[in-house]
Design a protein around this motif. Structure first.
Motif, mmCIF file in Angstrom:
data_model
loop_
_atom_site.group_PDB
_atom_site.id
_atom_site.type_symbol
_atom_site.label_atom_id
_atom_site.label_comp_id
_atom_site.label_asym_id
_atom_site.label_seq_id
_atom_site.Cartn_x
_atom_site.Cartn_y
_atom_site.Cartn_z
ATOM 1 N N ALA A 1 -22.170 -27.445 -45.700
ATOM 2 C CA ALA A 1 -23.567 -27.065 -45.457
ATOM 3 C C ALA A 1 -24.052 -27.493 -44.082
ATOM 4 N N SER A 2 -23.702 -28.696 -43.661
ATOM 5 C CA SER A 2 -24.219 -29.243 -42.406
ATOM 6 C C SER A 2 -23.192 -29.281 -41.287
ATOM 7 N N GLY A 3 -21.903 -29.180 -41.635
ATOM 8 C CA GLY A 3 -20.855 -29.354 -40.637
ATOM 9 C C GLY A 3 -20.624 -30.806 -40.279
ATOM 10 N N ARG A 4 -21.302 -31.723 -40.985
ATOM 11 C CA ARG A 4 -21.170 -33.152 -40.706
ATOM 12 C C ARG A 4 -19.736 -33.612 -40.991
ATOM 13 N N GLU A 5 -19.174 -34.380 -40.061
ATOM 14 C CA GLU A 5 -17.827 -34.903 -40.258
ATOM 15 C C GLU A 5 -17.897 -36.183 -41.084
ATOM 16 N N VAL A 6 -17.022 -36.277 -42.070
ATOM 17 C CA VAL A 6 -16.965 -37.433 -42.961
ATOM 18 C C VAL A 6 -15.504 -37.873 -43.088
ATOM 19 N N ARG A 7 -15.324 -39.039 -43.710
ATOM 20 C CA ARG A 7 -13.970 -39.546 -43.935
ATOM 21 C C ARG A 7 -13.792 -39.850 -45.418
ATOM 22 N N ALA A 8 -12.639 -39.454 -45.954
ATOM 23 C CA ALA A 8 -12.330 -39.742 -47.353
ATOM 24 C C ALA A 8 -11.866 -41.189 -47.458
ATOM 25 N N ALA B 1 -8.346 -39.342 -44.628
ATOM 26 C CA ALA B 1 -8.412 -38.105 -43.837
ATOM 27 C C ALA B 1 -9.851 -37.770 -43.469
ATOM 28 N N HIS B 2 -9.993 -37.043 -42.358
ATOM 29 C CA HIS B 2 -11.305 -36.596 -41.895
ATOM 30 C C HIS B 2 -11.582 -35.181 -42.405
ATOM 31 N N LEU B 3 -12.805 -34.978 -42.881
ATOM 32 C CA LEU B 3 -13.220 -33.707 -43.456
ATOM 33 C C LEU B 3 -14.602 -33.345 -42.930
ATOM 34 N N CYS B 4 -15.077 -32.180 -43.345
ATOM 35 C CA CYS B 4 -16.437 -31.752 -42.986
ATOM 36 C C CYS B 4 -17.163 -31.271 -44.236
ATOM 37 N N LEU B 5 -18.472 -31.502 -44.276
ATOM 38 C CA LEU B 5 -19.332 -30.931 -45.315
ATOM 39 C C LEU B 5 -19.733 -29.531 -44.887
#
Length: 675
Positions: A213-220, A207-211
């Motif tokens: 603090a930065s709004g950076r998109e990441v993937r689990a 799944a795709h998520l966001c951090l």
């Protein structure tokens, strides 16, 4: 089930976890050398196919911030008190913290009972009972344990297993996934890994998520719990998430993993704060404090509206001004410690995570806060909808409660609320909208009765009469709906009932029926009054007199002394300006850009824009113009004019123009970014 230890330093918390699980939770060399816990330690115990996770927290007063990060999302507390020492300072502070966080499930473990006699055990047990008496921990059972002789370990284990069996999912229905990060590190060959406890929702690998603090998109990329790879995780589970798209430097304790769309960092939070009864100094307005929220520790100031401060034991609605932005949601619990981080002052729950600084209507703000203090989305929505004239900003509402879109739609349906608007969708009670519809129709009927000669009622005047407090966009949405239902008719900025015909002189009507087609056929480059007079073979004074009468009735607008435009074309010209405003992302547009879009000469483009400045559609700043928010109330709804090519000769008629296609009535353009 997630269990956290609590208690004073050297009361045997780590030894107890080791006796239960066989895992040594002191992982740092300094911890093992000094024999004390400094940071959080973790252990897992699988029984009956289910995993009990343990968070071993440090007991030294210097490491309370680490303890708070460990107990922020637990299900069960294990309060540890040594039978030889009895209740000590951190025993008291840890109990206060658990009480403020609302941890209502747990046990008390009296350790080191092999070192003392029965009388001392009973004495310490009485101390603990007195300490817990006024807290949510008062019903915790007491277990007497010796990790050296393993006395009581079997009974304690059985109690934990039974608690696991009866543990009910604390997943809040309809909430998005979120995880409070307490560690971030890099694993060779794997990359960045974060650990934490799932606060809400479910997460599947990939799944795709966001951090936060930065709004950076990441993937689990991968998920682990209890040291094992799993396809998904849920609320209350401690887990490790392998992140693709982030470096270790991008993450820190206190950050959240959230779904895209729920990242809304804030530095201003409205909260209900309770000050501990034993706090001798109270809490003054504008006091500097540490706020522990999730796994974050943030410096803040406490604003206490209308009061000089809070006294010991008092509860009040406060505003927390944070030095760093955080992501939080309605109902989240927090702890407040003094500026030096030496003692716990109190704690509470977040009421409004996105509270504004608008002080214009404190009574309305208080009603909204009271609704949000119900701390459940359905109840809060009902309270907000019950506030007379209040429009529920659904984007803000869903972010405040971390709601899944499908669940939010169900809430609106159950509350019998209607959603209007696109750029800023709002929810209102269906009954209030129906009352507004009837009020609009009735007001137009009364207007026609009193002013039979008028072709219609101006939109701005109608709104001021029937819905002065309603937002422009919502009023226009209701208006459009009534037009589509053919309950009213719209002509630019004028509204009327179907079948209404303005009473006019026979001579005016005849001349107007000849003049209007001539006025429209040139589009945005109208004939001058002299040219119209020549075309109609009549005097210019007669033409001007008729145009001025029609202007008073709202049929035409006067652009210059010599040029008039029908209200429909003026509305389209304004919509074209709004289109440019949207494309500029709110920065504004030039006269040259406007000229190219609508397809007229530079001089006429400037004249049209100066006319818009004069009637409150646009505002000029240097060489740029910006749209004003209520322009549609002035000129009406229309689709924008889009020229197929800019004109080469301003004196010639405009090139062929087109409007955005759309079934039925013209499609409304997106509203411009407000200046």
């Amino acid at each position: 089930m997630l269990v956290a230890t609590a208690g004073h330093i050297d009361h045997g918390k780590t030894s107890l976890v080791r006796a239960l699980t066989g895992v040594e939770t002191d992982r740092l060399p300094e911890e093992r050398a000094r024999g004390i816990s400094i940071d959080l330690g973790f252990a897992y115990w699988t029984v009956e196919g289910r995993t009990i996770g343990f968070v071993d927290v440090p007991g030294h007063e210097r490491f309370v911030r680490n303890m708070l990060a460990g107990v922020s999302a637990i299900d069960f507390a294990m309060l540890v008190v040594a039978a030889d020492d009895g209740v000590m300072p951190q025993s008291i502070e840890h109990v206060q913290i658990l009480d403020l966080l609302g941890v209502a499930r747990g046990v008390v473990v009296l350790t080191k009972v092999d070192r003392v006699g029965r009388e001392r055990i009973d004495e310490v047990s009485a101390q603990v009972r007195a300490l817990l008496a006024s807290t949510v921990l008062a019903h915790f059972p007491v277990f007497e344990v010796s990790t050296v002789e393993r006395t009581g370990i079997e009974a304690l284990s059985a109690a934990l297993i039974e608690a696991q069996r009866t543990e009910t999912s604390r997943r809040a229905t309809g909430r998005n996934f979120r995880l409070a990060i307490d560690r971030a590190f890099s694993v060779p060959g794997t990359g960045t890994v974060v650990t934490g406890t799932v606060q809400d929702g479910l997460l599947d690998a990939g799944a795709h998520l966001c951090l936060s603090a930065s709004g950076r998109e990441v993937r689990a990329r991968g998920l682990q719990t209890g040291g094992h790879e799993v396809p998904g995780i849920g609320p209350g589970e401690r887990c490790a998430v392998n992140l693709a798209g982030a470096e270790v430097a991008d993450v820190k304790r206190g950050d959240w993993l959230l779904v895209p769309g729920m990242v809304a960092p804030t530095r201003r939070i409205e909260a209900r704060l309770h000050l501990l009864p034993g706090e001798s100094h109270g809490l003054k307005h504008n006091a500097a404090v540490h706020v522990h929220l999730g796994t974050a520790d943030v410096l803040a100031r406490v604003l206490i509206p209308g009061q000089a401060g809070l006294k010991a034991g008092e509860t009040g609605l406060v505003t927390l001004l944070l030095e760093q932005p955080v992501c939080t949601f309605n109902g989240d619990r927090f702890i407040v410690r003094d500026q030096s981080a030496r003692r716990t002052l109190g704690g509470g729950r977040v009421v409004d995570p996105q509270v504004s600084n608008d002080r214009r209507d404190q009574a309305h703000r208080a009603r909204c806060s009271a609704a949000l203090e119900r701390f459940e989305p359905a109840a809060a929505l009902a309270g907000l909808l019950a506030i007379d004239g209040h429009e529920v900003d659904i984007v803000r509402f869903e972010r405040s409660f971390n709601l899944e879109p499908a669940y939010a739609r169900t809430l609106y349906e159950q509350a019998n609320a209607l959603v209007f608007g696109r750029s800023r969708p709002v929810a209102l009670p269906a009954a209030a909208i129906e009352a507004l519809r009837e009020a609009i129709v009735a007001a137009l009927g009364e207007f026609h009765r009193k002013q039979a000669d008028a072709p219609g009622m101006a939109v701005r005047a109608l709104k001021a009469e029937v819905a002065p407090g309603l937002s422009i966009e919502t009023f226009l949405a209701v208006q459009k709906e009534l037009v589509e239902q053919r309950r009213i008719e719209s002509g630019g900025n004028l509204l009327k009932l179907p079948g209404h015909v303005a009473g006019t002189r026979t001579a005016d009507r005849a001349l107007w029926e000849r003049l209007l087609p001539k006025l429209k056929e040139r589009g945005v480059v109208p004939l001058t009054t002299r040219e119209l007079a020549d075309e109609l073979r009549t005097g210019e004074a007669t033409v001007k007199a008729l145009l001025y009468r029609r202007r008073a009735e709202g049929e035409v607008w006067r652009i210059t002394d010599e040029r008039f435009l029908p209200r429909e074309i003026v509305a389209q010209l304004a919509a074209s300006a709004a289109l440019l405003m949207n494309k500029s992302e709110g920065k504004g547009f030039t006269a040259a850009q406007y000229r190219d879009v609508v397809g007229c000469g530079r001089t006429l483009a400037i004249q049209i824009l100066e006319f818009f400045d004069g009637i409150g559609v646009t505002r000029r700043s240097t060489d740029l113009r910006k749209m004003l928010p209520d322009y549609e109330l002035i000129v009406g709804l229309a689709a924008p004019i889009i020229a197929e090519r800019p004109p080469n000769n301003p004196a010639q008629p405009a090139p062929k123009q087109k409007t955005n296609p759309g079934p039925g009535s013209p499609q409304r353009p997106s509203r411009p970014t407000r200046s």
